[in-house]
Design a protein around this motif. Structure first.
Motif, PDB file in Angstrom:
ATOM      1  N   VAL A   1       0.834  -1.204   0.000  1.00  0.00           N
ATOM      2  CA  VAL A   1       0.000   0.000   0.000  1.00  0.00           C
ATOM      3  C   VAL A   1       0.868   1.253   0.000  1.00  0.00           C
ATOM      4  CG1 VAL A   1      -1.633   1.351   1.366  1.00  0.00           C
ATOM      5  CG2 VAL A   1      -2.011  -1.094   1.049  1.00  0.00           C
ATOM      6  N   LEU A   2       1.905   1.264   0.827  1.00  0.00           N
ATOM      7  CA  LEU A   2       2.787   2.428   0.881  1.00  0.00           C
ATOM      8  C   LEU A   2       3.515   2.635  -0.439  1.00  0.00           C
ATOM      9  CD1 LEU A   2       4.362   2.149   4.454  1.00  0.00           C
ATOM     10  CD2 LEU A   2       2.416   3.506   3.709  1.00  0.00           C
ATOM     11  N   SER A   3       3.876   1.552  -1.107  1.00  0.00           N
ATOM     12  CA  SER A   3       4.562   1.686  -2.393  1.00  0.00           C
ATOM     13  C   SER A   3       3.650   2.266  -3.468  1.00  0.00           C
ATOM     14  CB  SER A   3       5.093   0.321  -2.851  1.00  0.00           C
ATOM     15  OG  SER A   3       4.027  -0.573  -3.144  1.00  0.00           O
ATOM     16  N   LEU A   4       2.344   2.032  -3.347  1.00  0.00           N
ATOM     17  CA  LEU A   4       1.397   2.521  -4.352  1.00  0.00           C
ATOM     18  C   LEU A   4       0.788   3.871  -3.988  1.00  0.00           C
ATOM     19  CD1 LEU A   4      -0.538  -0.796  -5.136  1.00  0.00           C
ATOM     20  CD2 LEU A   4       1.152   0.348  -6.590  1.00  0.00           C
ATOM     21  N   THR A   5       0.996   4.343  -2.787  1.00  0.00           N
ATOM     22  CA  THR A   5       0.369   5.597  -2.368  1.00  0.00           C
ATOM     23  C   THR A   5       1.391   6.698  -2.113  1.00  0.00           C
ATOM     24  OG1 THR A   5       0.335   4.804  -0.073  1.00  0.00           O
ATOM     25  CG2 THR A   5      -1.647   4.443  -1.399  1.00  0.00           C
ATOM     26  N   LEU A   6       2.217   6.534  -1.099  1.00  0.00           N
ATOM     27  CA  LEU A   6       3.174   7.588  -0.750  1.00  0.00           C
ATOM     28  C   LEU A   6       4.183   7.846  -1.861  1.00  0.00           C
ATOM     29  CD1 LEU A   6       3.964   6.901   3.025  1.00  0.00           C
ATOM     30  CD2 LEU A   6       2.348   8.518   2.033  1.00  0.00           C
ATOM     31  N   ALA A   7       4.577   6.807  -2.581  1.00  0.00           N
ATOM     32  CA  ALA A   7       5.600   6.964  -3.621  1.00  0.00           C
ATOM     33  C   ALA A   7       5.019   7.375  -4.971  1.00  0.00           C
ATOM     34  CB  ALA A   7       6.387   5.659  -3.781  1.00  0.00           C
ATOM     35  N   PHE A   8       3.712   7.312  -5.126  1.00  0.00           N
ATOM     36  CA  PHE A   8       3.123   7.532  -6.454  1.00  0.00           C
ATOM     37  C   PHE A   8       3.313   8.959  -6.970  1.00  0.00           C
ATOM     38  CE2 PHE A   8      -0.122   8.142  -9.635  1.00  0.00           C
ATOM     39  CZ  PHE A   8      -0.094   6.940 -10.342  1.00  0.00           C
TER      40      PHE A   8
ATOM     41  N   GLY B   1       8.339  -0.193   1.749  1.00  0.00           N
ATOM     42  CA  GLY B   1       7.373  -0.147   0.652  1.00  0.00           C
ATOM     43  C   GLY B   1       7.441   1.154  -0.117  1.00  0.00           C
ATOM     44  N   THR B   2       7.629   2.260   0.583  1.00  0.00           N
ATOM     45  CA  THR B   2       7.794   3.545  -0.096  1.00  0.00           C
ATOM     46  C   THR B   2       9.025   3.521  -0.983  1.00  0.00           C
ATOM     47  OG1 THR B   2       6.781   4.627   1.818  1.00  0.00           O
ATOM     48  CG2 THR B   2       7.940   6.032   0.258  1.00  0.00           C
ATOM     49  N   ALA B   3      10.107   2.901  -0.494  1.00  0.00           N
ATOM     50  CA  ALA B   3      11.334   2.806  -1.287  1.00  0.00           C
ATOM     51  C   ALA B   3      11.122   1.957  -2.533  1.00  0.00           C
ATOM     52  CB  ALA B   3      12.451   2.214  -0.432  1.00  0.00           C
ATOM     53  N   VAL B   4      10.371   0.867  -2.400  1.00  0.00           N
ATOM     54  CA  VAL B   4      10.083   0.024  -3.565  1.00  0.00           C
ATOM     55  C   VAL B   4       9.310   0.822  -4.612  1.00  0.00           C
ATOM     56  CG1 VAL B   4       8.843  -2.019  -4.351  1.00  0.00           C
ATOM     57  CG2 VAL B   4      10.147  -2.094  -2.218  1.00  0.00           C
ATOM     58  N   GLY B   5       8.349   1.612  -4.161  1.00  0.00           N
ATOM     59  CA  GLY B   5       7.598   2.439  -5.103  1.00  0.00           C
ATOM     60  C   GLY B   5       8.458   3.492  -5.764  1.00  0.00           C
TER      61      GLY B   5
END
Length: 533
Positions: A98-105, A221-225
């Motif tokens: 979820v963090l990869s798809l939201t914060l990083a988007f 997850g943010t880093a992955v995004g």
């Protein structure tokens, strides 16, 4: 009482009686009937593990409340309710996605920056409103998200957020003007908010002893995004254009619904349950069917409004909790300059004749650094010597300090080598700050107030996140130089770190002096003169 009668007593009946601690006698605050009723409702099936001894039964009983007012540490109810493993690991993986798809988007919007300018003949200021609105609504929807979580739970709210963000991004592909993009960006950002905040909240309920570790690890997850979304966006842009890319990315965001489906609710402890019941009482107030006058009606409305603010926006914490107040101000001021470099890094590189592929590669390197550092930080901070530490705020402030200074490297040179060094240092500091961001907040407020505190903090951040990119765009339009953006961000983030260090050091020093003063025994306490001597 006879021996037979004592043996026939159930744990619920025994909990009616007072228990002794040394020579002191603690009396119960509830009647026997209320205790029996709550004890019958609270059973092992509800998620609380009762001990084998009578002492453990009395301690875990709803009729023997424990002190849960201490801020910054897990309470007994937290330890009872949180499994600290099991299905919680599945929830951790879902939160990372979820963090990869939201914060990083919003960072991948920079890939489409030039195409949006060309399509709608827009200036830097006008185009910069697109990621600004998306990021601001991601944070500003905190109070509304808190209401949905309370009413429907984290699972449903995350799924609604995934549906809303995917729909908003897909409709963006049909936009005819830049104003249409503004509207759809707001819808997408609101969906991000509904997915992101409940994910962080439910993770805090699943883990207590290892909360620092899972918060730091979930930020991976943010880093992955950050490392994958810019590359995916660049590939989609080269094959399908920006409209086709927006449509496909909208479908990708629907995966938040799948992540939300695995976030099943968790039982709470008895004290948390009572706290929820007590805090919900003011909200049951409604306008009387037969008003006795305008004053009564106004008083009722104001009382309900104040209860709403207390429950969903935590404004009372800004007054009563000095540490939360300082943290909220510092983080809000920091966000004015910490997100802008992610938006303007790719336009800055392409403005200096760098290929789009290499510029997108810089964002991927930034994400890879985060992927490497955040799990390492999680393992280090989970060591026994760091558990229960109150110094995480200084770790956060130090990371913000380095992050602010790193922007000067980007402003000084636009070569690929200089920007590569910049993204490595920026990524290291960003990783350490992101690893402890929510841990510091959980240590600052009680876990029962965390959703509302997070919602208020995100709402405060939304203001600076909204005006940051447009202000940077105005600076570029007036000067024609992107480098001034990074110098301004450096000053902003650097000053925020100094504020956090100074204010928290002052609060810790004051607390230490008060504790030392309270431990000191007056010299004449045990030397009082005896009467008549």
């Amino acid at each position: 009482m006879t021996v037979e009668a004592a043996e026939d007593q159930t744990p619920a009946t025994r909990n009616r009686h007072c228990h002794r601690d040394g020579a002191s006698l603690r009396r119960e605050s509830k009647s026997a009937a209320q205790c029996a009723e709550e004890a019958e409702k609270w059973s092992p099936e509800s998620g609380v593990l009762h001990g084998d001894s009578e002492e453990e039964e009395e301690r875990e009983s709803p009729c023997c409340p424990t002190d849960s007012t201490q801020v910054g540490g897990p309470t007994e109810d937290d330890l009872l309710a949180a499994p600290d493993g099991g299905w919680g690991w599945v929830v951790l993986v879902a939160t990372m996605l979820v963090l990869s798809l939201t914060l990083a988007f919003p960072s991948c919007i920079g890939i489409f920056y030039t195409d949006l300018q060309t399509e709608f003949n827009a200036s830097n200021t006008e185009t910069s409103w697109v990621p600004a609105i998306m990021t601001a609504t991601l944070h500003a929807g905190g109070p509304l998200c808190s209401m949905l979580v309370e009413r429907f739970g984290c699972r449903v709210t995350v799924m609604v957020g995934g549906l809303l963000s995917g729909l908003g991004m897909a409709v963006s592909a049909l936009a005819g003007t830049i104003t249409d993009i503004y509207i759809t960006s707001g819808i997408t950002g609101l969906g991000f908010c509904f997915s992101f905040q409940p994910s962080v909240t439910i993770l805090g309920h699943y883990f207590v002893r290892r909360r620092v570790f899972v918060n730091a690890f979930s930020s991976t997850g943010t880093a992955v995004g950050l490392s994958t979304l810019p590359l995916i966006a660049n590939v989609l842009l080269s094959h399908f254009g920006w409209r086709g890319s927006f449509l496909i990315l909208g479908g990708l965001l629907l995966n938040c619904c799948v992540c939300g489906a695995v976030m099943r609710p968790i039982a709470v402890g008895p004290n948390q349950l009572r706290h929820s019941q007590v805090s919900s009482k003011p909200n049951t107030l409604s306008l009387p069917q037969q008003t006795k006058g305008i004053k009564d009606s106004v008083r009722t409305v104001l009382r309900g409004f104040m209860a709403f603010l207390h429950r969903h926006m935590a404004f009372d914490l800004l007054v009563s909790n000095a540490r939360f107040r300082a943290y909220a101000v510092g983080v809000t001021w920091m966000t004015l300059g910490c997100v802008v470099p992610l938006v303007y890094l790719v336009p800055y590189a392409t403005h200096h004749k760098m290929e789009t592929d290499r510029a997108a590669c810089l964002m991927s390197v930034l994400g890879l650094v985060n992927i490497a550092v955040r799990p390492t930080a999680a393992l280090v901070l989970d060591l026994p010597r760091f558990r229960g530490s109150s110094s995480f705020v200084y770790v956060f402030a130090g990371a913000v300090f380095v992050n602010g200074l790193s922007n000067c490297i980007c402003g000084a040179s636009a070569s690929f080598e200089a920007l590569l060094v910049y993204v490595v240092i920026f990524g290291l500091s960003m990783s350490m700050g992101g690893a402890v961001l929510y841990t510091v907040l959980m240590d600052t407020v009680e876990m029962s107030r965390f959703p509302s505190a997070l919602g208020l903090l995100c709402m405060l951040e939304s203001g600076t996140l909204l005006i940051g990119p447009p202000l940077a765009g105005m600076l570029v339009d007036h000067t024609g130089q992107y480098s001034y953006i990074f110098y301004a961000c450096s000053v902003c983030v650097f000053s925020a770190s100094l504020f956090l260090v100074g204010f928290f050091y002052f609060l810790d020093s004051k607390k230490h002096k008060e504790r030392k003063k309270s431990m000191e025994t007056p010299p004449d306490l045990y030397q009082q003169p005896v009467a008549g001597s």
